[in-house]
Enzyme design. Structure first.
Site, PDB file in Angstrom:
ATOM      1  N   ARG A 103     100.183  62.642  84.254  1.00 56.36           N
ATOM      2  CA  ARG A 103      99.078  63.425  83.670  1.00 56.36           C
ATOM      3  C   ARG A 103      98.171  62.606  82.744  1.00 56.36           C
ATOM      4  O   ARG A 103      97.486  63.142  81.882  1.00 56.36           O
ATOM      5  CB  ARG A 103      99.595  64.656  82.915  1.00 56.36           C
ATOM      6  CG  ARG A 103     100.382  65.576  83.803  1.00 56.36           C
ATOM      7  CD  ARG A 103     100.578  66.936  83.178  1.00 56.36           C
ATOM      8  NE  ARG A 103     101.322  67.768  84.098  1.00 56.36           N
ATOM      9  CZ  ARG A 103     102.635  67.758  84.205  1.00 56.36           C
ATOM     10  NH1 ARG A 103     103.358  66.991  83.413  1.00 56.36           N
ATOM     11  NH2 ARG A 103     103.240  68.531  85.080  1.00 56.36           N
ATOM     12  N   LYS A 125      83.795  56.773  84.626  1.00 58.38           N
ATOM     13  CA  LYS A 125      83.961  57.376  85.954  1.00 58.38           C
ATOM     14  C   LYS A 125      84.975  56.572  86.750  1.00 58.38           C
ATOM     15  O   LYS A 125      84.856  55.342  86.862  1.00 58.38           O
ATOM     16  CB  LYS A 125      82.626  57.360  86.720  1.00 58.38           C
ATOM     17  CG  LYS A 125      81.667  58.428  86.286  1.00 58.38           C
ATOM     18  CD  LYS A 125      80.769  58.819  87.457  1.00 58.38           C
ATOM     19  CE  LYS A 125      79.358  58.389  87.294  1.00 58.38           C
ATOM     20  NZ  LYS A 125      78.524  58.638  88.458  1.00 58.38           N
ATOM     21  N   GLU A 167      72.058  44.857  90.013  1.00 59.18           N
ATOM     22  CA  GLU A 167      72.208  45.954  89.030  1.00 59.18           C
ATOM     23  C   GLU A 167      71.594  45.554  87.682  1.00 59.18           C
ATOM     24  O   GLU A 167      71.067  46.396  86.964  1.00 59.18           O
ATOM     25  CB  GLU A 167      73.690  46.307  88.836  1.00 59.18           C
ATOM     26  CG  GLU A 167      74.441  46.693  90.106  1.00 59.18           C
ATOM     27  CD  GLU A 167      74.181  48.126  90.572  1.00 59.18           C
ATOM     28  OE1 GLU A 167      73.398  48.844  89.915  1.00 59.18           O
ATOM     29  OE2 GLU A 167      74.757  48.509  91.608  1.00 59.18           O
ATOM     30  N   LYS A 206      73.619  50.829  79.439  1.00 60.11           N
ATOM     31  CA  LYS A 206      74.448  51.831  80.131  1.00 60.11           C
ATOM     32  C   LYS A 206      75.081  52.767  79.101  1.00 60.11           C
ATOM     33  O   LYS A 206      75.152  53.984  79.308  1.00 60.11           O
ATOM     34  CB  LYS A 206      75.515  51.171  81.002  1.00 60.11           C
ATOM     35  CG  LYS A 206      76.401  52.226  81.660  1.00 60.11           C
ATOM     36  CD  LYS A 206      76.710  52.018  83.103  1.00 60.11           C
ATOM     37  CE  LYS A 206      77.436  53.239  83.686  1.00 60.11           C
ATOM     38  NZ  LYS A 206      78.175  52.984  84.882  1.00 60.11           N
ATOM     39  N   GLU A 216      77.419  63.731  83.517  1.00 59.92           N
ATOM     40  CA  GLU A 216      76.387  63.785  84.555  1.00 59.92           C
ATOM     41  C   GLU A 216      75.871  65.211  84.773  1.00 59.92           C
ATOM     42  O   GLU A 216      75.801  65.690  85.889  1.00 59.92           O
ATOM     43  CB  GLU A 216      76.969  63.240  85.873  1.00 59.92           C
ATOM     44  CG  GLU A 216      75.998  62.366  86.626  1.00 59.92           C
ATOM     45  CD  GLU A 216      76.663  61.562  87.733  1.00 59.92           C
ATOM     46  OE1 GLU A 216      77.709  61.969  88.256  1.00 59.92           O
ATOM     47  OE2 GLU A 216      76.108  60.514  88.067  1.00 59.92           O
ATOM     48  N   ARG A 221      71.757  60.601  83.287  1.00 61.39           N
ATOM     49  CA  ARG A 221      72.510  59.546  83.955  1.00 61.39           C
ATOM     50  C   ARG A 221      71.921  59.207  85.330  1.00 61.39           C
ATOM     51  O   ARG A 221      72.087  58.106  85.834  1.00 61.39           O
ATOM     52  CB  ARG A 221      73.973  60.003  84.092  1.00 61.39           C
ATOM     53  CG  ARG A 221      74.963  58.858  84.103  1.00 61.39           C
ATOM     54  CD  ARG A 221      76.362  59.370  83.772  1.00 61.39           C
ATOM     55  NE  ARG A 221      77.342  58.348  84.117  1.00 61.39           N
ATOM     56  CZ  ARG A 221      78.543  58.237  83.588  1.00 61.39           C
ATOM     57  NH1 ARG A 221      78.963  59.086  82.687  1.00 61.39           N
ATOM     58  NH2 ARG A 221      79.358  57.277  83.948  1.00 61.39           N
ATOM     59  N   ASN A 225      70.299  55.811  89.097  1.00 62.26           N
ATOM     60  CA  ASN A 225      70.339  55.823  90.566  1.00 62.26           C
ATOM     61  C   ASN A 225      69.146  55.140  91.210  1.00 62.26           C
ATOM     62  O   ASN A 225      69.041  55.138  92.439  1.00 62.26           O
ATOM     63  CB  ASN A 225      70.400  57.274  91.086  1.00 62.26           C
ATOM     64  CG  ASN A 225      71.776  57.859  90.905  1.00 62.26           C
ATOM     65  OD1 ASN A 225      72.750  57.122  90.764  1.00 62.26           O
ATOM     66  ND2 ASN A 225      71.864  59.170  90.874  1.00 62.26           N
ATOM     67  N   HIS A 228      69.420  53.491  94.526  1.00 57.62           N
ATOM     68  CA  HIS A 228      70.720  53.865  95.077  1.00 57.62           C
ATOM     69  C   HIS A 228      70.651  54.951  96.145  1.00 57.62           C
ATOM     70  O   HIS A 228      71.567  55.068  96.948  1.00 57.62           O
ATOM     71  CB  HIS A 228      71.664  54.314  93.956  1.00 57.62           C
ATOM     72  CG  HIS A 228      72.246  53.166  93.180  1.00 57.62           C
ATOM     73  ND1 HIS A 228      71.480  52.326  92.418  1.00 57.62           N
ATOM     74  CD2 HIS A 228      73.521  52.707  93.066  1.00 57.62           C
ATOM     75  CE1 HIS A 228      72.258  51.405  91.859  1.00 57.62           C
ATOM     76  NE2 HIS A 228      73.501  51.615  92.236  1.00 57.62           N
ATOM     77  N   HIS A 232      72.530  53.647  99.078  1.00 55.72           N
ATOM     78  CA  HIS A 232      73.751  54.272  99.613  1.00 55.72           C
ATOM     79  C   HIS A 232      73.589  54.605 101.089  1.00 55.72           C
ATOM     80  O   HIS A 232      74.547  54.482 101.866  1.00 55.72           O
ATOM     81  CB  HIS A 232      74.078  55.564  98.843  1.00 55.72           C
ATOM     82  CG  HIS A 232      74.676  55.306  97.488  1.00 55.72           C
ATOM     83  ND1 HIS A 232      74.548  56.196  96.434  1.00 55.72           N
ATOM     84  CD2 HIS A 232      75.393  54.274  97.002  1.00 55.72           C
ATOM     85  CE1 HIS A 232      75.170  55.705  95.368  1.00 55.72           C
ATOM     86  NE2 HIS A 232      75.689  54.542  95.687  1.00 55.72           N
ATOM     87  N   HIS A 245      77.000  46.280  98.225  1.00 56.82           N
ATOM     88  CA  HIS A 245      76.351  47.357  97.463  1.00 56.82           C
ATOM     89  C   HIS A 245      75.094  46.854  96.739  1.00 56.82           C
ATOM     90  O   HIS A 245      74.022  47.444  96.856  1.00 56.82           O
ATOM     91  CB  HIS A 245      77.360  47.960  96.482  1.00 56.82           C
ATOM     92  CG  HIS A 245      76.742  48.954  95.561  1.00 56.82           C
ATOM     93  ND1 HIS A 245      76.347  50.202  95.967  1.00 56.82           N
ATOM     94  CD2 HIS A 245      76.404  48.877  94.237  1.00 56.82           C
ATOM     95  CE1 HIS A 245      75.815  50.852  94.946  1.00 56.82           C
ATOM     96  NE2 HIS A 245      75.847  50.075  93.889  1.00 56.82           N
TER      97      HIS A 245
END
Ligand SMILES: NC(=O)c1ccc[n+]([C@@H]2O[C@H](COP(=O)([O-])OP(=O)(O)OC[C@H]3O[C@@H](n4cnc5c(N)ncnc54)[C@H](O)[C@@H]3O)[C@@H](O)[C@H]2O)c1
Ligand SMILES: [Zn+2]
Length: 341
Positions: A103, A125, A167, A206, A216, A221, A225, A228, A232, A245
């Site tokens: 947990r 994340k 990035e 960031k 988010e 946030r 993107n 992206h 993506h 990427h």
């Protein structure tokens, strides 16, 4: 040192040497890494270590089971600390294992790729992929600390360094003209004397964004993107592998600047400026997959995060160094822009 606040407390991003990190790990530490990073740096760390095969395929539920099973066999308890030593793949996999094993146990991010140092290790994340899509099983689970060892970049393959650099440029394009100017004068190289200042600046940027929008929910946030949405789609169409990427993001930033220009949101000439910057950094600005407009559009529609109704949401540049979120972009406008590239 940079402090990042979140709803359950705060953590720090520290720049330290590998030796220092190895000497100061908690007694009850367990390292998860990948085979490449273990070969380069594993011998420096004297604690129990699990190395998974390198590559995105290891960010899976099956590998999560393996990591948690290994922790159980090694006797890890709720007071143990998991150390994610590697690129973003390891950070996401080990971070999610830490979020769920017993947990939730403490974990430390020790990012070893440029992408992980400037992006994925910060923000809390963590996730694994499903065959149905990337990052579909995950959590917001902040680390105890992010320990950035810049010297690990000396063994990072050059193509990976450049992919991470995309990035870094992205931060410049969306929110920092000063960073952009410094990158234009001196693109990122493995031995850049400014590397520490650059990584630190990206972490600060960031941190600023994720502190404002930890889960988010506010849309802040989503400015990250930029590049992206198309990026993506390129990765999905090409099957996650041939185009890295960061390379897909470089191509995506050019494409999204083009969409922004056509919509009158982005200052004319921005596409050419970004193309020039990417060429300076040795990054691609176009790929064959982008010509398959139907497949790219279909992949974008599938990427539900970007959809509001039948329209798409984008982080568009206004000009170099500033951006804004634009919801409700019609797919027909996106397709027209792709055709004009
Ligand atoms: N959690 C987030 O907020 C977030 C943000 C962005 C990206 N990501 C995730 O990050 C992942 C991509 O990260 P990445 O680009 O670091 O990929 P990666 O972790 O797969 O690393 C890229 C390659 O570099 C190698 N490598 C890493 N560090 C090395 C070193 N110091 N020396 C030698 N080889 C080294 C790895 O073995 C791998 O082959 C994706 O899974 C993506 O979804 C997460
Ligand atoms: Zn990215």
């Amino acid at each position: 040192m940079i402090t990042i606040r979140h709803s359950a407390g705060a953590y720090q991003v520290r720049f330290i040497s590998v030796q220092n990190l190895a000497e100061h790990l908690p007694k009850d530490a367990f390292i998860v890494t990948d085979e490449n990073v273990r070969a380069a740096w594993g011998a420096r760390f004297p604690c129990p270590t699990l190395a998974v095969p390198p590559g995105e395929a290891s960010k899976s539920v099956a590998m999560l089971e393996r990591v948690c099973g290994w922790l159980a066999e090694e006797g890890a308890t709720r007071s143990s600390t998991l150390v994610a030593l590697g690129g973003g793949m390891v950070g996401d996999l080990a971070g999610f294992a830490a979020a769920t094993y017993m947990r939730g146990i403490r974990y430390l991010q020790a990012p070893t790729s440029l992408l992980a140092q400037v992006d994925s290790s910060v923000g809390g994340k963590v996730a694994v992929d499903l065959p149905q899509g990337k990052n579909l099983v995950g959590a917001f689970y902040p680390p105890e600390e992010v320990a950035v060892c810049l010297e690990t970049l000396t063994t990072l393959p050059e193509r990976e360094l450049k992919a991470g650099a995309a990035e870094v440029w992205k931060y410049g394009f969306i929110m920092d003209p000063t960073l952009l100017e410094s990158l234009s004068n001196e693109p990122i190289k493995p031995d850049s004397p400014d590397l520490r200042a650059i990584v630190q600046r990206c972490v600060e940027l960031k941190a600023e964004v994720v502190e404002e929008d930890e889960f988010e929910t506010t849309g802040r946030r989503a400015i990250l993107n930029f590049g992206h949405t198309v990026g993506h789609a390129i990765e999905a169409v090409t099957g996650y592998g041939p185009i890295k990427h960061g390379e897909a993001v470089a191509i995506g930033m050019v494409a999204e600047a083009r969409i922004g220009e056509l919509l009158g949101v982005t200052k004319p000439g921005t596409v050419a400026d970004i193309q020039e910057c990417m060429a300076l950094q040795g990054l691609p600005t176009h790929c064959d997959a982008l010509r398959d407009h139907e497949a790219i559009m279909a992949a974008m529609r599938k990427d539900k995060k970007k959809l509001s109704g039948d329209t798409l949401a984008f982080s568009f540049l206004i000009s170099l160094g500033e951006c804004k979120l634009v919801p409700n972009v019609q797919p027909s406008e996106v397709e027209a822009a792709l055709k004009s590239l």
